[in-house]
Write a protein that holds these residues in place. Sequence first.
Motif, PDB file in Angstrom:
ATOM      1  N   ASP A  94       0.838  -0.851   0.069  1.00  0.00           N
ATOM      2  CA  ASP A  94       0.003   0.048  -0.090  1.00  0.00           C
ATOM      3  C   ASP A  94       1.010   1.248  -0.005  1.00  0.00           C
ATOM      4  O   ASP A  94       1.513   1.616   0.897  1.00  0.00           O
ATOM      5  N   GLU A 132      -1.942  -1.002  -3.847  1.00  0.00           N
ATOM      6  CA  GLU A 132      -2.929   0.058  -3.312  1.00  0.00           C
ATOM      7  C   GLU A 132      -2.469   1.418  -3.515  1.00  0.00           C
ATOM      8  O   GLU A 132      -1.179   1.594  -3.060  1.00  0.00           O
ATOM      9  N   ASP A 155      -7.988   3.067  -2.601  1.00  0.00           N
ATOM     10  CA  ASP A 155      -8.523   3.240  -1.053  1.00  0.00           C
ATOM     11  C   ASP A 155      -8.659   4.564  -0.819  1.00  0.00           C
ATOM     12  O   ASP A 155      -9.851   5.047  -0.868  1.00  0.00           O
TER      13      ASP A 155
HETATM   14 ZN    ZN Z   1      -4.495   2.310   2.052  1.00  0.00          ZN
END
Ligand code: ZN
Length: 409
Positions: free
Chosen positions: A234, A275, A301
């Motif tokens: 991420d 992400e 996200d």
């Molecule tokens: Zn995140």
Amino acid sequence: RIKKIRGYQVLDSRGNRTIRVKVETYGGVSDFGDAPAGASKGTREAVELRDKDGGVTEAVRIVDSVINDALRDFDVLNQLAVDRTLLKLDGTVNKSRIGGNTTIATSIAVLKTAAKSLNIEYFRYIGGPKTRYTPIPLLNILNGGLHAGNMLKIQEFIIIPKDFDSFSDALFASTTIYKKLKDLITERYGKIYTALGDEGGVSPPLEKTRDALDLVYTAIKNSGYEGQVYIGMDAASSDFYNDGVYEIDGKKYSPDEMIDYYANLANEYPILYLEDPFNENDFDRFATLQSKLKNTIVTGDDLYTTNVEYLKKGIEKKSTTGTIVKPNQIGTLSETFDYIELAKKNSIKIIVSHRSGETEDHFIADLAVGVQSDFIKTGAPARGERTSKYNRIIEIERDYGLEYYGKRL
Ligand code: ZN
Ligand code: PGA
């Protein structure tokens, strides 16, 4: 029917105050919901109601008065009516009046109480009897970005134990890798480097993405799991993006250069999941990267913040093949279910996720199983606020004989 709703100031895993809501029915059934809290929040998320000193006394006051008055005598089984009333009480687009933390804790408490009043599991109440699979865990075992004190710009280095026969096997393999990672760090840099970040991953004082990836990949290989366990990241890249420039690894990159940056890493490491590689407004570059990386689930996200409006845009532009689902980003469970439905209809993979500030409430484990999400992302296999979610799935797996989704992905 609902007899009483009460708020409490409790602590989250960072020692910050957060709101817990308890619902009680006339039949004497009662359950609670907690609001988690993010550190690297998307700008389009529902707003948390907080006092100037960081407390949530005003949110508690609203629960005890406004929400308690409005929802008293409501059918606890009518989640939609409850959530619509919360939306009406707030009246803003981003829940800034009564707070997304207030609404999500209430919404969760109502759903849990409803399930309990019927004497069924939360995940069954959400998903019905057709629930078959446990999700694949995404375990953040090395922390950077806003979750750690080091210089790593990428926020999360994740392991993905995909090819296993059960959720438990997958999880226990991950703990072997997690321990191996600590040993490696101790060997290479010294034990003092094994301190933990907010989500329970190690946070060695490294600077470069490749150094972190190398550690994680070596830990996987040294544990004998190469080919079974994959890597995810991420980037939470809005946090190192400024004015058209990404600053990472001590260098400056243009958005187009970042496409190659990620593509090169995906060539060198088995990166199955990526992400927020670009800042939360760059839907087009998400799409370019996703079309380039056929074997990687590019995921939004901060890009989507569990909001159907932005997911629609991402679907139209083919920005990603995955989406994070964080109930507190949008503020009610009914909206979360609508979001998941839209994602599923469009074959977007679903990753139900915790926040970096968590509590011991393991509701999202039931949520993930109930909606049959592809993945659950809830930190390292360590620290109680993270393990409570994993342990809950272990329990469900054994009690209900669910299959592991890993090999089907
Ligand atoms: Zn995140
Ligand atoms: P947050 O980070 O909970 O601090 O926002 C989690 C994530 O970015 O996935």
